[in-house]
Structure formats: C-alpha cells, structure tokens
Design a protein around this motif. Sequence first.
Motif, short mmCIF file in Angstrom:
data_model
loop_
_atom_site.label_atom_id
_atom_site.label_comp_id
_atom_site.label_asym_id
_atom_site.label_seq_id
_atom_site.Cartn_x
_atom_site.Cartn_y
_atom_site.Cartn_z
N GLN A 1 0.83 -1.22 0.00
CA GLN A 1 0.00 0.00 0.00
C GLN A 1 0.85 1.26 0.00
N ASN A 2 1.96 1.20 0.73
CA ASN A 2 2.82 2.39 0.86
C ASN A 2 3.66 2.64 -0.39
N THR A 3 4.00 1.56 -1.11
CA THR A 3 4.94 1.67 -2.23
C THR A 3 4.24 1.83 -3.57
N ALA A 4 3.28 0.96 -3.85
CA ALA A 4 2.64 0.95 -5.17
C ALA A 4 1.53 2.00 -5.26
N ALA A 5 1.31 2.48 -6.48
CA ALA A 5 0.15 3.36 -6.74
C ALA A 5 -1.01 2.43 -7.08
N MET A 6 -1.63 1.87 -6.05
CA MET A 6 -2.58 0.77 -6.24
C MET A 6 -3.97 1.29 -6.58
N LEU A 7 -4.55 0.66 -7.59
CA LEU A 7 -5.89 1.02 -8.04
C LEU A 7 -6.61 -0.27 -8.39
N THR A 8 -7.94 -0.28 -8.28
CA THR A 8 -8.73 -1.49 -8.58
C THR A 8 -9.81 -1.17 -9.60
N THR A 9 -9.94 -2.04 -10.58
CA THR A 9 -11.03 -1.92 -11.54
C THR A 9 -11.89 -3.18 -11.47
N TYR A 10 -13.20 -3.03 -11.75
CA TYR A 10 -14.15 -4.14 -11.54
C TYR A 10 -14.89 -4.47 -12.82
N ASN A 11 -15.35 -5.71 -12.87
CA ASN A 11 -16.23 -6.15 -13.94
C ASN A 11 -17.01 -7.34 -13.41
N GLU A 12 -17.93 -7.85 -14.19
CA GLU A 12 -18.66 -9.05 -13.77
C GLU A 12 -18.70 -10.04 -14.92
N VAL A 13 -18.79 -11.32 -14.59
CA VAL A 13 -18.74 -12.35 -15.61
C VAL A 13 -19.91 -13.30 -15.42
N ASP A 14 -20.50 -13.67 -16.52
CA ASP A 14 -21.58 -14.67 -16.52
C ASP A 14 -20.91 -16.04 -16.54
N MET A 15 -21.12 -16.83 -15.50
CA MET A 15 -20.44 -18.12 -15.35
C MET A 15 -21.18 -19.27 -16.01
N VAL B 1 1.02 0.06 -14.92
CA VAL B 1 -0.16 -0.35 -15.68
C VAL B 1 -1.11 0.84 -15.79
N ASP B 2 -1.42 1.24 -17.01
CA ASP B 2 -2.38 2.33 -17.23
C ASP B 2 -3.81 1.80 -17.10
N GLY B 3 -4.76 2.72 -16.93
CA GLY B 3 -6.15 2.33 -16.81
C GLY B 3 -6.64 1.54 -18.01
N LYS B 4 -6.22 1.96 -19.20
CA LYS B 4 -6.64 1.27 -20.43
C LYS B 4 -6.18 -0.19 -20.40
N GLY B 5 -4.92 -0.42 -20.02
CA GLY B 5 -4.39 -1.79 -19.97
C GLY B 5 -5.12 -2.64 -18.94
N ALA B 6 -5.42 -2.05 -17.77
CA ALA B 6 -6.10 -2.80 -16.72
C ALA B 6 -7.50 -3.20 -17.15
N VAL B 7 -8.24 -2.26 -17.74
CA VAL B 7 -9.60 -2.55 -18.18
C VAL B 7 -9.58 -3.58 -19.32
N THR B 8 -8.63 -3.42 -20.24
CA THR B 8 -8.52 -4.38 -21.35
C THR B 8 -8.25 -5.78 -20.83
N PHE B 9 -7.34 -5.88 -19.86
CA PHE B 9 -7.02 -7.19 -19.27
C PHE B 9 -8.29 -7.83 -18.69
N LEU B 10 -9.04 -7.07 -17.90
CA LEU B 10 -10.22 -7.64 -17.24
C LEU B 10 -11.30 -8.01 -18.26
N VAL B 11 -11.43 -7.23 -19.32
CA VAL B 11 -12.41 -7.55 -20.37
C VAL B 11 -12.02 -8.86 -21.08
N ARG B 12 -10.71 -9.03 -21.35
CA ARG B 12 -10.26 -10.26 -22.00
C ARG B 12 -10.51 -11.48 -21.11
#
Length: 512
Positions: free
Chosen positions: A303-317, A486-497
């Motif tokens: 928490q102290n070192t990284a610029a931590m951010l979280t992005t969310y999505n949902e998946v149909d299982m 990791v930029d926001g675009k990369g994080a969102v793209t990863f979660l979408v994939r």
Amino acid sequence: MTDVRVPTLGESVSEATVATWFKKPGDTVVQDEMLCELETDKVTVEVPAPAAGTLAEIVAPEGETVGVNALLATITEAGAAAPAPQPKKTEAAAAPQPAAQESKEVKMTDVMVPALGESVSEATVSTWFKKVGDTVAQDEMLCELETDKVSVEVPSPVAGVLTEIVAPEGATVMASAKLAVVAEGAAGTVAPPAQAPAVSPAADVPPVTGKDVENAPSAKKAMAEAGLSADQITGTGRDGRIMKEDVAAAVAKPAAAPVAAAPAPAPAAVPRAAVSADDASREERVKMTRLRATIARRLKDAQNTAAMLTTYNEVDMSGIMELRNTYKEQFEKKHGVKLGFMSFFVKACCHALVEVPEVNAEIDGGDVIYKHYVHMGVAVGTPNGLVVPVVRDADQKGFAEIEKEIAAYGKRARDGKLTMADMQGGSFTISNGGVYGSLMSSPILNPPQSGILGMHKIQERPVVVNGQIVIRPMMYLALSYDHRIVDGKGAVTFLVRVKEALEDPRRLLMDL
C-alpha cells in the motif's frame, strides 16, 4: 597421551591469548569438540579436541600468551590407554574416576537449525515436542520452527536422550544455530542425572554479574584503559563475549550509545488505550506469529509503495458451469483430479497477459522487467494465514496439470508442508475470496507483482441478455494493479479479456 597444540593462526600472526577453556581436567571430550578459544589481534580461533578421551592436563591457562604450535593441553585417549592416567587422578580425587568411566560411552550430538530456504536467515522456535530428559528416537520430531512463510520441523539426528534445550520456545534463531543437545545411544540415559551436578555449582556463583561468559582478557585490559564498563559494549564473540575489537569500536564511536538510545521509545509511540480490569480479565494476548507479521508487513508495504488502483467487472459463469457439468466425470476419470473453476481462471489470465504484458511485469528501481512466462500465484487460506504457492509456467500447462498442482498445493498448505521454493517467483496472483462468501472486495497486490485478480462468490442475479431479463450465475471480478506501470486502459482491457474468455471458453482453444 595426545597433545593439544596451538593451530596455525594466520599469516603474520605468531601468538595468541588463551581466552576461555570450555573443559576442565577430568572432563570427557569427543573428537572435534571445542576445548578452548584463542584470541589473536584480529580473530578468535576455536581449538577442537584432536581425539576422544579425557582431558588430563591444561598446560596453558586462561589469559596466557602462547605461540604457534605451543602445547595447550593433553588428552588421555579413550580405550586401552584410558586406565593409565586414572591412578594419577586418584591422589587428588578418587571420586571422579567412576564418573569418567561411566560417561565415556556417551556421545553428545548437537541439534542444529536446518536449511531454511533461499534468503531466509532466521526463524522462531514455536513448539518443543520433547523436554529435557526425554528419550528420543532417530528422526523423531523434536521441535517446530516458524519462518516468515513456512513451518519447519526439526527431527532428532540420533537416538538417545535430550539433555539440553539451547533455544527455548519463542527464541529467534539464525540459520545453522544450535537448538539442543542429544546424548547418543543407550548410555545417554545417564546424561540427565549428570546434568544436575553441573547446575548446582552455579548456585554458589553470585548472581550479580547477570552474564555467565568471561570476556576476553585483552578486552578487559582495553576496557580498563578506555574507562568503559561491560554494560556499555555489545559483545560479538561466542555467547556474547566482549572481544578486543568490540572495545575498539565502542571507543571509536563514543556518541553512538546516546544517539541510538533516543529512538528506542518509538515502537511505543502509539500505546494501546487503557481498558478496565473487567475487560482485561476477559482478554487474551497472543504473540503474533512470524507468518502473520510478515503478511501484515508485506501488505502494508504494498500500500505504501505501489500506486494501487482497482477496476471491476462481472462475468456470466453459465458457459463454464455448463462445460464443467458436461465433462467433469470424464475429466476426473481420465486425469484423477476434479475439474474446478480455478483452472479456467488461470488459463483466462494467461491468455489476457499475452495481450497486456505490463500486468505481468514488475518495477526494479528505474527499470521495468517484462516477463515472457507466467508463474501464477494461487492464494490459499490456512489456519496460520494466507500463503501463495506458485504454479510455474502456467501458460504452458493444460487444465489437468494446473488442477493437479493446485490440489497438491492446497493439501500441503493445510498440512503446513509448503516450502519456500513453492512460494517464490510468482509473476501474477489470483485470490478467491468467493470460497468464503465474499461478494466483492479489492485485493491487495503481492509485491513486487503489478497485478492481482480477485474472484468472488457466484450468485444468481437478474441480468439483461438480448433485451430480455434473465437469471444468470454471476461473479464480480476485481483487478488491483500498480498504476505506476499499468495504465487504466491496460487494466480494463485485461479484465475484459478475462471476462470474454470465461463467458465463452472456446476462445481459449481458438486463441481469440
């Protein structure tokens, strides 16, 4: 008779001072057991016994200066020659004779701290399964050590009697430190009574010193010349003995002690609020385990070192659940392991990391290290805390291999059998809070990794599909990432994939 002589002391060193004798005349010694310690201008030299037997005579007492190859002592070797020196001793003391003969067969074996793993230098003694005086079998568990991540069991190297515990429960020990002493063989049963006389003379020693090791003679002289007391110097010699160089270091930095003392109260800067006597009587204070302390430290560091951010999505299982229900019996019959959900998530993440490699990278100083492999960490909850074993080269493994490794890691984690090697080198982590019923959370990075995927509970919810409201088994996904790399675009793209691969597992086969 075997002579004990001063060994080679090193280039340009011609003499030494006898600092300490660990044995006295009449004591039984084993080959290579430490007899005394010599002190030169620069180093401390331990002198081992060249043969097993009885220490007959000390020629050079403590404090005496001796040259290279000088005679230090003599040993009467065990065996045929053993009775010869005994009559000489009976004039002074006839009583020690039977004791020496009785203990002659006892061989003392040290129990040492085993290898703890790469980069692990210390451990805490958590539990002793045996106490002094207990009979032990070879390879029987004596104690358990706790490192930052794993527990290590220490077996007895020989059969015999546990005669001494050097490191009690709660003590912190370094790698290869001495833990205990076992008297080997059947004769070891004599060892516990022999321990008692060794303790009784200590009662006659005044307890004022608070320290039962003798400081080096040259150190005493140097302290007297510098006007320092032993309390002002930290000893680096055997058992905390103060050496000549310790005094020199203290003299060279006279202001170090007061400066170092000032920050000492820092840990108590935020004291615990006072509680009533009634509340205190219903509380229990338990020392934090090394594993729990390490988890706390590493997560807070993240928490102290990284610029931590979280992005969310949902998946149909629905797709995965249907595929799993169709093939789970055939899968288990062929591969001998159940088809779970985790292998789908591991493969989906490996697939997404190819497109967004920065999520699989790490920052090292001013550099970014991109990894052309996926060592997938899979968080596992244990009674002692969270551990993260690593499935290596997960991107090159099939569903069956991944499921087998995860099942094996889960069993070893519950049994406390994970090794340091099992938990090192991860490049990305998956944490499944859903097994405990978590609906949504923000996982914390596992440094130095730049990404972690949080899985959650599968819950049926109404969703809109093709303009119709339907009930589907849905799961929230959370990707926490280091925004420094990791930029926001990369994080969102990863979660979408990941979402796309899970909702239509055929994409994994087609590499889409």
